[in-house]
Design an enzyme around this catalytic site. Structure first.
Site, short mmCIF file in Angstrom:
data_model
loop_
_atom_site.label_atom_id
_atom_site.label_comp_id
_atom_site.label_asym_id
_atom_site.label_seq_id
_atom_site.Cartn_x
_atom_site.Cartn_y
_atom_site.Cartn_z
N SER A 127 18.01 -30.36 -22.96
CA SER A 127 17.56 -30.40 -21.57
C SER A 127 16.05 -30.11 -21.49
O SER A 127 15.25 -30.86 -22.02
CB SER A 127 18.39 -29.42 -20.73
OG SER A 127 18.19 -29.63 -19.36
N ASP A 178 26.41 -36.96 -17.03
CA ASP A 178 25.45 -35.89 -16.76
C ASP A 178 24.99 -35.95 -15.30
O ASP A 178 24.40 -36.93 -14.87
CB ASP A 178 24.25 -36.02 -17.70
CG ASP A 178 23.35 -34.80 -17.72
OD1 ASP A 178 23.28 -34.09 -16.70
OD2 ASP A 178 22.73 -34.55 -18.77
N HIS A 210 26.50 -32.47 -18.74
CA HIS A 210 25.25 -31.91 -19.26
C HIS A 210 25.58 -30.91 -20.36
O HIS A 210 25.57 -29.69 -20.15
CB HIS A 210 24.49 -31.24 -18.11
CG HIS A 210 23.05 -30.95 -18.40
ND1 HIS A 210 22.12 -31.93 -18.65
CD2 HIS A 210 22.37 -29.78 -18.48
CE1 HIS A 210 20.93 -31.39 -18.84
NE2 HIS A 210 21.06 -30.07 -18.77
#
Length: 231
Positions: A127, A178, A210
């Protein structure tokens, strides 16, 4: 300059021949990704794994850390909508640039400590950590072995062609389910990296939110293993 620190996982009874630096996501800390080290060690038994904590307390989670503020760089959460992602990621460039020297210094200290050349170093991010891994890893004086990014994005895509100094291979892995950073982010990253001349592979994971799944972790380990073997 503030120094980064965080957990590590080292080879048992073997000389260290390579290094993986793991950069966590927004609101996590170094403990989050170092948990992957036992799995990666099966493929990379002579590799040291280091996972520094981000330099700032997380603005949304008092126990977590962040590399840079999202409330300042993307207060409207444009990163969560495919049609506005590109604008959001462009706006994060200066924040990533500001924190990059901390990560750079951390990596250089580890390289000196283990006496490793650049081509025995891989960066791995998740991320926001992927954003930082790409930003730092593609601006080296000597190219690293490679970069792996999970569920992340390329910030400052328009700046990369001028900034690029070390086009090491990149593997991007992103879940199609996601909602935090919709999978269009990996399309933008692939386009930006390719246009700058960076070799990039993309793995899209059906239905994955995610997070990191077993298939993605395996692909990452095999990619890093292959990159170190070629060094």
């Amino acid at each position: 300059m503030k120094m980064l620190s965080g957990p590590s996982a080292l080879p048992e009874n073997q000389a260290i021949e390579s290094l993986v630096v793991m950069l966590h996501g927004f609101g996590a800390d170094g403990q989050d990704l170092i948990g992957l080290a036992p799995f990666f060690k099966q493929h990379l038994p002579k590799t040291a794994f280091h996972s520094p904590d981000g330099p700032q307390p997380c603005e949304l989670s008092p126990l977590g850390r962040q590399w840079f503020s999202l409330q300042h760089t993307d207060p409207d959460m444009m990163r969560r909508r495919a049609e506005t992602q590109e604008t959001a990621f462009e706006g994060m460039y200066e924040a990533a640039k500001d924190v990059a020297p901390l990560i750079q210094s951390y990596i250089e200290d580890l390289r000196r400590h283990y006496n490793l050349p650049a081509d025995k170093v891989c960066l791995l991010g998740f991320s926001q950590g992927t954003m930082m891994a790409l930003h730092v890893g593609l601006r080296q004086t000597e190219p690293f072995a490679g970069i792996v990014g999970f569920s992340g994005a390329l910030v400052g895509k328009s700046k990369l062609p001028d900034d690029l100094t070390s086009a090491c291979p990149v593997l991007l892995i992103h879940g199609e389910g996601d909602e935090m950073l919709p999978v269009h982010a990996v399309d933008l990253a692939e386009e930006g990296l390719s246009n700058a001349g960076v070799s990039v592979e993309v793995m899209r994971r059906p239905y994955l939110p995610h997070s990191i799944d077993a298939e993605g972790a395996t692909a990452a380990a095999e990619f890093i293993q292959a990159r170190f073997r070629q060094a």
